[in-house]
Structure formats: structure tokens, C-alpha cells
Enzyme design. Structure first.
Site, PDB file in Angstrom:
ATOM      1  N   SER A 175      76.877  41.112  91.394  1.00  0.00           N
ATOM      2  CA  SER A 175      76.638  42.475  90.957  1.00  0.00           C
ATOM      3  C   SER A 175      75.428  43.044  91.689  1.00  0.00           C
ATOM      4  O   SER A 175      75.415  43.100  92.912  1.00  0.00           O
ATOM      5  CB  SER A 175      76.482  42.502  89.438  1.00  0.00           C
ATOM      6  OG  SER A 175      76.581  43.812  88.943  1.00  0.00           O
TER       7      SER A 175
ATOM      8  N   HIS B 233      84.478  41.071  86.091  1.00  0.00           N
ATOM      9  CA  HIS B 233      83.287  41.312  86.899  1.00  0.00           C
ATOM     10  C   HIS B 233      82.656  39.966  87.220  1.00  0.00           C
ATOM     11  O   HIS B 233      82.166  39.272  86.343  1.00  0.00           O
ATOM     12  CB  HIS B 233      82.314  42.183  86.102  1.00  0.00           C
ATOM     13  CG  HIS B 233      81.085  42.584  86.845  1.00  0.00           C
ATOM     14  ND1 HIS B 233      81.126  43.241  88.053  1.00  0.00           N
ATOM     15  CD2 HIS B 233      79.767  42.444  86.550  1.00  0.00           C
ATOM     16  CE1 HIS B 233      79.891  43.492  88.463  1.00  0.00           C
ATOM     17  NE2 HIS B 233      79.056  43.016  87.569  1.00  0.00           N
TER      18      HIS B 233
ATOM     19  N   ASP C  19      87.815  44.814  88.878  1.00  0.00           N
ATOM     20  CA  ASP C  19      86.410  44.769  88.471  1.00  0.00           C
ATOM     21  C   ASP C  19      86.010  46.119  87.884  1.00  0.00           C
ATOM     22  O   ASP C  19      86.068  47.140  88.574  1.00  0.00           O
ATOM     23  CB  ASP C  19      85.544  44.442  89.691  1.00  0.00           C
ATOM     24  CG  ASP C  19      84.100  44.146  89.325  1.00  0.00           C
ATOM     25  OD1 ASP C  19      83.576  44.762  88.386  1.00  0.00           O
ATOM     26  OD2 ASP C  19      83.490  43.297  90.009  1.00  0.00           O
TER      27      ASP C  19
END
Length: 482
Positions: A201, A450, A422
Site C-alpha cells: 500500500s 488489498h 483491490d
């Protein structure tokens, strides 16, 4: 990337890489490793360290332009390799603002194969938790509870003022470029000629900035659930609304397929959840001496959408809240915001805001926030952020766009992973980051969630493990079915 306040957002071997390793900006420091004593578990309570886990500190300059000036401590954690050691593998788990120390302590077993050959290392980045975490006078709890635009903007101003009062000296120095410089000092202190890195991320942004600043020091790099730093604040909010809308629809279909408590078809599931949240606007649910408000209810719904493995938790928590029991949904919101069992907050949300404001010159006003919130509400009402205010508009230090420039020319190959499903970092961001890096190699995960590696998908894990452990760069157009 986590949902920020007023926006959506949001870790001695032949290495894969080329070029000569650059020297750090100063002589490498040393880390004194010892037993971990202050780890926090996923329930917000103190947690014991796993076997083989050590903690330490590394001094770095507060201001990298003054390397001999004032220092701050970076808090570190290491899980020692269980087999023949190749070196260190450093993690950043995202946020920005997540504690790498606590997260690695909880998640190390998920990277067990990599841990056979590498010391797994993570850290609290500058401005986060134990590393001079940004403090804002307890204002974060008030800001999270804002319910109107007027309240939100007023509280955002008070929040920014409290951050200046409590952490003003640190705020100009918490941006991602500074953290990338810390990362290179960490590499040197660990004794590694090049940095082996796994970012998830926001951690993909940190990794991309590092590779831009120190391309010759790039070892085996994995950037999973990639972020495109060139998008504007509004583009990010709208794109993530689309991503979470897709994730919610996938959740609703999956829920119905397994006899869903929330409704007999996806439309009924959506109606039930939106009805629950609408009800919280005027009548929050009592949970002990606390309340499940509209804003906290939103966070409770969003949090389990990050991973398919927690969809059932969402079904159960929402169904209970509809019946009047908001305990589970409030616990999900607390996990998102970093609320501890004793009622205090980690710096998760305050650090996130400080880093986000440091990394951009954009300063959206309350009117800008309201306009974008209207756009978001039309796409996915659960993510509307009315009442959130605009903290960056009040922020006491200017931002900088330096972290938006990405070009890792001269580095070895960097593996970038993008997931089709995602919700937080959409697939097109992975393709764009791959292009910006110049040395990126894209791996496509066709499934939901994710963090592709964290889904346990055998193909993704096999591809990453072969690269990190053996240096086998994935073939172009590598794709893994969900």
C-alpha cells in the site's frame, strides 16, 4: 491507503540489481538489539513477542539537511532468520502511519517462507508511534466524531493547531522523502550493501521514492498493492470510492451465495447496510459508555472490505448492529483508527494526516471537501466524508511535491503487484507506477483484496518467494488467478 480525515487513503548476497551501491548521507549508525517490551496486539492490548523477535533503535537526523544536528530515534523490530541467512528484508506495511513494529510482530508468520533466509525487519517511520509519533492533543477523537461540515472544519482547525503545539518541530520533517533517507541509513546500519524491501500500500510509495533517490542501492524490491503518487487528492478519493464500491458489490454477491443475514439479494444487502448507517446519523447506538456514530459506522463497514477473508466479519457485525448491538462494528472502527483497549489512540490517524499533508502542496478547503464528498456519495455512499473537515487547509507547515516524482532508472528490476479487485489501490495505479519506475515488472493478481501476498494466493506467493529468495525476476505479463 487508509481513509484519511477528509479523504480516502488511505515494509551479504548476490542481489537482483545493477549499478554501484551509493554511500549513505552519513556514516552508518548502529542498532543495539534487545527484548521487545511494548508491543501492542491487534486487539489494542499489550502483546508478548514471538520467539526470535528483537527490538532496537537507530538514531537519525531530525533534519537531513543538518546531519550533525538534533537526532530522533527510529524504533525497529527484527525477527531473525530461521535458516541460512541471506540478509535483511525490510517491510513497510502502509498507512501512512501504521506501526511497522507492531504489525511485523503480528504478521511475521505470514512471511514465514521469506523468514527462513532473511531477517524480517520493520520500523515505525519518523512521526509514527515510537519514532517521535505525531501528537495532537487528543483532538483526533473529536475530529472522528464530527457530524456536520461546520463542525468538521472547526475541529480540523483545532486539530491542526494542536498538532503544531505538540509536534511542531517534527512536522516539517515527516514526509516520505525524509523517510526514504532514513531507510537508507537503516540499510547501512543493518550491514546490507543493498536494500531488500517489501512495501504494501503506502509502503509501495515509500519504496518507489527510495528507488528514485537511491537506485544503486536497490536490491530485491516488492511493491504490493501499488499507489500512484501523481494522482490528485480528488482523483484519489473518487478512484477509491469506485474501488470500494466494487468490493462491496463483490461482498454482497458472496454473502447472498452463502445465505446472507443482510438480505436475499445484493440490492437488499446494500439497502440494509446503507439503512443502518443512515439511522446512525440521528441516533447513534450505545455501546457501553461509548456511541457508534455515523462516522465510526462508516469505518466499521470499510475496514473488512480490505480483505475477502473478513467479509463474513462484516456480515456478522452489520447484522448485529441492525439488531441494536454495535459492539462488533465499533471494534472494527477502533482497529482502523488505532484505538487501544485503554481508550487511548495510537498515532495512526495523526501520523497519517501529518505525512499526507507533508507530501503535497494541495490544500483542499472545506468547500472542496464538500464538493468531492458529493461526488463520492453518488459512487459509494459509505465513503462520503461529510463533516470530516479539511485539516491540510489549516496545516501549520507547507507541503512538498518532491515525493510525487518517481524514476528508478539505474536500479535493478522492481516487482510491482496490482490486484484487479483491490478496493484501496486500484489496478491501474499499479500499471502507472510500473511505468514511472522505468525498472518495474508488473505482476497481476486477478482476485479480491488489498495486499495480494497477504491473501495467501499460491501463485502470488510462489512468484514473490522465487524472486526474493532466488532472484528469479517474473516474466512480463505474469498473472495469477484469484
Amino acid at each position: 491507503m487508509k481513509k484519511a480525515i477528509g479523504t480516502v487513503l488511505l515494509s551479504a548476497v548476490v542481489l537482483a540489481g545493477c549499478g554501484t551501491a551509493a554511500r549513505p548521507a552519513q556514516e552508518p549508525g548502529t542498532v543495539a538489539w534487545s527484548a521487545c517490551t511494548d508491543l501492542i496486539g491487534p486487539d489494542g492490548k499489550p502483546a508478548p513477542p514471538a520467539p526470535g523477535t528483537e527490538c532496537g533503535k537507530l538514531q537519525v537526523p531530525l533534519d537531513h539537511a543538518r546531519p550533525d544536528g538534533e537526532k530522533i530515534d527510529l524504533a525497529l523490530i527484527r525477527v531473525k532468520a530461521t535458516g541460512d541467512r541471506l540478509g535483511s528484508l525490510v517491510f513497510n506495511f502502509g498507512g501512512p502511519g501504521a506501526s511497522g513494529v507492531d504489525t511485523l510482530a503480528q504478521a511475521a508468520r505470514m512471511f514465514g517462507t521469506l523468514g527462513t533466509r532473511y531477517d524480517l525487519v520493520s520500523f515505525d517511520p519518523r512521526g509514527v508511534e515510537r519514532s517521535s509519533g505525531v501528537k495532537c492533543g487528543g483532538q483526533i477523537a473529536k475530529l472522528l466524531a464530527a457530524s456536520t461540515e461546520a463542525d468538521g472544519d472547526r475541529l480540523a482547525g483545532e486539530f491542526a493547531a494542536a498538532c503544531r503545539q505538540d509536534s511542531g518541530k517534527l512536522l516539517p520533517h515527516v514526509g516520505t522523502v525524509n523517510t526514504a533517507k532514513d531507510l537508507d541509513l537503516l540499510r547501512a546500519a543493518l550491514g546490507d550493501r543493498k536494500l531488500n524491501y517489501f512495501g504494501l500500500s503506502y509502503g509501495t510509495h515509500l519504496g518507489a521514492v527510495y528507488a528514485t533517490r537511491f537506485p544503486g542501492n536497490v536490491g530485491r524490491f516488492v511493491l504490493d498493492s501499488a499507489f500512484d503518487p501523481t494522482v490528485t487528492w480528488e482523483q484519489r478519493a473518487v478512484t477509491q470510492a469506485e474501488g470500494f464500491s466494487h468490493a462491496f458489490q463483490a461482498f454482497a454477491k458472496d454473502c447472498v451465495a452463502q445465505s446472507c443475514e443482510l438480505g436475499a439479494d445484493p440490492a437488499a444487502v446494500e439497502k440494509a447496510v446503507l439503512g443502518l448507517l443512515d439511522g446512525l446519523r440521528d441516533k447513534p447506538l450505545k455501546v457501553g459508555d461509548r456511541e457508534l456514530t455515523y462516522g465510526l459506522g462508516q469505518l466499521g463497514v470499510i475496514t473488512p472490505l480490505y480483505a475477502k477473508a473478513t467479509w463474513q466479519v462484516l456480515e456478522q457485525a452489520a447484522a448485529a448492529a441492525i439488531k441494536g448491538n454495535g459492539t462488533a462494528l465499533l471494534m472494527l472502527a477502533d482497529a482502523y483508527t488505532g484505538r487501544r483497549a485503554d481508550g487511548t489512540y495510537a498515532t495512526t490517524m495523526t501520523s497519517l494526516q501529518a505525512i499526507n499533508c507533508a507530501d503535497t502542496t494541495e490544500r483542499p478547503t472545506a468547500a472542496d471537501v464538500a464538493k468531492v464528498s458529493d461526488r463520492v456519495e453518488k459512487i459509494f455512499p459509505v465513503l462520503s466524508f461529510e463533516g470530516s473537515g479539511a485539516p491540510c487547509a489549516h496545516w501549520p507547515v507547507p507541503g512538498d511535491d518532491a515525493a510525487k516524482r518517481i524514476d528508478a532508472t539505474g536500479s535493478g528490476p522492481i516487482v510491482v503487484i496490482g490486484g484487479r479487485g483491490d478496493p484501496a489501490t486500484p489496478y491501474r495505479w499499479a500499471t502507472r507506477l510500473t511505468d514511472q519506475l522505468r525498472t518495474g515488472v508488473l505482476v497481476t493478481y486477478e482476485g479480491e483484496g488489498h495486499g495480494a501476498y497477504l491473501t495467501g494466493n499460491a501463485c502470488v506467493m510462489r512468484t514473490v518467494d522465487a524472486y526474493v529468495l532466488e532472484g528469479k525476476v517474473p516474466a512480463k505479463s505474469t498473472a495469477c488467478a484469484g
